[in-house]
Scaffold this active site. Structure first.
Site, mmCIF file in Angstrom:
data_model
loop_
_atom_site.group_PDB
_atom_site.id
_atom_site.type_symbol
_atom_site.label_atom_id
_atom_site.label_comp_id
_atom_site.label_asym_id
_atom_site.label_seq_id
_atom_site.Cartn_x
_atom_site.Cartn_y
_atom_site.Cartn_z
ATOM 1 N N GLU A 173 50.202 36.328 31.978
ATOM 2 C CA GLU A 173 49.424 35.900 30.803
ATOM 3 C C GLU A 173 50.339 35.274 29.754
ATOM 4 O O GLU A 173 50.351 35.684 28.589
ATOM 5 C CB GLU A 173 48.607 37.065 30.224
ATOM 6 C CG GLU A 173 47.557 37.554 31.199
ATOM 7 C CD GLU A 173 46.458 38.436 30.601
ATOM 8 O OE1 GLU A 173 46.570 38.851 29.441
ATOM 9 O OE2 GLU A 173 45.466 38.685 31.325
ATOM 10 N N GLU A 304 43.991 39.911 38.425
ATOM 11 C CA GLU A 304 43.353 40.895 37.536
ATOM 12 C C GLU A 304 41.865 40.603 37.497
ATOM 13 O O GLU A 304 41.460 39.504 37.088
ATOM 14 C CB GLU A 304 43.951 40.857 36.128
ATOM 15 C CG GLU A 304 45.363 41.407 36.086
ATOM 16 C CD GLU A 304 45.938 41.549 34.678
ATOM 17 O OE1 GLU A 304 45.177 41.794 33.724
ATOM 18 O OE2 GLU A 304 47.171 41.400 34.559
HETATM 19 O O1 AHR Z 1 44.798 45.156 32.730
HETATM 20 C C1 AHR Z 1 45.024 45.310 31.379
HETATM 21 C C2 AHR Z 1 45.629 44.076 30.736
HETATM 22 O O2 AHR Z 1 44.729 43.024 30.824
HETATM 23 C C3 AHR Z 1 46.862 43.525 31.392
HETATM 24 O O3 AHR Z 1 48.020 44.166 30.977
HETATM 25 C C4 AHR Z 1 46.878 42.103 30.941
HETATM 26 O O4 AHR Z 1 47.527 41.249 31.842
HETATM 27 C C5 AHR Z 1 45.414 41.790 30.744
HETATM 28 O O5 AHR Z 1 45.169 41.217 29.513
#
Ligand code: AHR
Length: 502
Positions: A173, A304
């Protein structure tokens, strides 16, 4: 009547096992307590890893585990997590509750865990606050088998042979917590950092993953790829194997996400409606990738995904601990079917996050462990891993919802064929109103037997530490063999898996 037409001989692509991957961050009770309790714990463990959790994850056939973050990855300094535990440096986990991280789970512990799980490794490097040298040295420490100061340090710390790093994320990110960069700037940073992710063993290449977009941010993908594919990266295929994508399902928005267990019918349909957006998101990012990479050599890695609710009452807001109901089972079933359908481009996905954080497959409380509805879906879908996606489509499906802005199809599906010829069909009934009869027709296949399993219950049904069997996997009886295939009745609010033998 709903009909599922299966062209079982029209093979489309292999469903990469890694689509069923997981993500574990140093966040709340995911690593500590969830996976790792330390060797001195009275919770049964092997080399510090919880035996019950490891067994359950193996049974679910976990193919790959991403670590150490997430946002944590961009403030993680790997050298703090090696060597004698008593000497390991402590740090503040600024992203997640400001708690002290004692680094007792580090590189050696991660590889031990993956070894016990029998899964592939996916390490996420630190670009946001780390140097090129630090990243390069970590790769050397982990993967160099010859004589070098870092390889020797690894040996001194108890590991002789180099490990295999299957995937390496160059930052996380980086448009947000990983450095708030512009896509063009990150692209340049990526080019530099990846140059020092050395492939010491050409037989065991490391797949490099660049930080891709968040949900609908097509501008990031376009600008990232455009910048990566100019000058000396024209032959980009030697320098990059994948880009990532993150998309979370929130019933409402970031300020008010809603409860994991206490929700209305309207929130049910809205949550599933938002989950179905994954298809559009993946399609549009893939289309941009097609412009630069028409042969689909690069993978899109959804590293994610999952539901994000308000935390359970009385728990640390920074720990992201939430319960998991039949709604999560449907979110998992819908997403996994979407990834299967896009397996020509989506070659890994990692649900956030394995244990005790966000949409977990497992929850723990002291010595107790429960399997969530999401776990049951993953175990049911495991037969798709490595199988061939085949052409299939539904007809006769109507839309259902509580209003015009949350209408969803009643049923979604995907179909694959395993090496031994077994056909795997996974079906979701999104309807809260009614069971759905589905006629499944094959081209040539003559069915000799069917095994059918279902995960179902009330929309908010969930397992607790006092009653761990509210939602489980059950045999589905309502299945008959027909001339053309199989007829099945899907209970309202359910996820079903069929294994059909010829
Ligand atoms: O999964 C929780 C958070 O969500 C992670 O650390 C990040 O990459 C995303 O914003």
């Amino acid at each position: 009547m709903i009909r599922l037409t299966v062209h079982e001989n029209e093979k489309k692509a292999t469903i990469s096992p890694e689509i069923y991957g997981h993500f574990s961050e140093h966040l709340g009770r995911c690593i500590y307590e969830g996976l790792y309790v330390g060797e001195d714990s009275d919770i049964p463990n092997e080399k510090g890893m919880r035996k019950d959790v490891v067994e359950a994850l193996k049974d679910m056939q976990i193919p790959v585990l991403r670590w150490p973050g997430g946002c944590f990855a961009d403030e993680y300094h790997w050298k703090d997590g090696i060597g004698p535990k008593e000497n390991r440096k402590k740090m503040i986990n600024t992203n997640w509750g400001g708690v002290v991280e004692d680094n007792s789970f580090g590189t050696h512990e991660y590889f031990e865990l993956c070894d016990q799980l029998g899964c592939k490794t996916y390490i996420n490097g630190n670009v946001g606050s780390g140097t090129v040298q630090e990243m390069s040295e970590w790769v050397e420490y982990m993967t160099f088998d010859g004589e070098s100061p870092l390889a020797n340090e690894r040996r001194k710390n108890g590991r002789d042979k180099a490990w295999r790093v299957d995937y390496f994320g160059v930052g996380n990110e980086n448009w947000g917590c990983g450095g708030n960069m512009h896509p063009e700037y990150y692209a340049d940073v990526y080019r530099r950092y990846q140059s020092f992710v050395k492939m010491y063993d050409k037989e065991k290449p490391i797949n490099r993953i660049a930080c891709g977009p968040s949900d609908f941010d097509y501008d990031w993908t376009e600008k990232l790829l455009n910048r990566l594919f100019t000058r000396c990266f024209d032959h980009l295929h030697g320098n990059l194997e994948a880009i990532s994508l993150h998309y979370y399902t929130l019933p409402h928005d970031w300020d008010y996400k809603g409860s994991a267990t206490d929700f209305t019918k309207e929130e049910w349909y809205t949550t599933l409606y938002k989950t179905l957006k994954m298809d559009e998101i993946v399609t549009k990012h893939s289309n941009i990738m097609d412009k630069y990479d028409p042969k689909k050599i690069l993978a899109l890695v959804v590293d994610e995904w999952g539901c994000w609710y308000d935390v359970e009452e009385g728990t640390n807001p920074g720990f992201l601990y939430q319960q998991n109901t039949m709604r999560d089972a449907l979110v998992a079933g819908i997403n996994l079917n979407i990834f299967n359908k896009h397996c020509d481009r989506v070659r890994m996905a990692n649900i956030a996050q394995t244990v005790n954080v966000l949409q977990s497959v497992i929850l723990t409380e002291g010595k107790k462990m429960i399997l969530t509805p999401t776990y049951h879906v993953f175990r049911m879908f495991k037969y798709h891993q490595g199988a061939q996606l085949v052409n299939s489509f539904l007809t006769g499906v109507e839309q259902e919802g509580t209003g015009d802005d949350n209408k969803v199809p009643q049923v979604t599906e995907s179909v694959s064929v395993s090496e031994d010829g077994t056909v795997n069909i996974t079906l979701n009934n999104l309807s809260l109103e009614s069971d759905k009869e589905v006629e499944i027709d094959f081209d040539d296949l003559k069915v000799s037997s069917v095994e059918a399993y279902v995960v179902t219950g009330a929309m908010d049904a969930h397992n607790t530490f006092d009653d761990a069997e509210v939602v489980t996997t059950k045999k589905l009886e309502n299945v008959t063999i027909t001339d053309k295939g199989v007829k099945v009745v899907l209970p309202a609010c359910s996820v079903t898996g069929l294994r059909i033998k010829r």
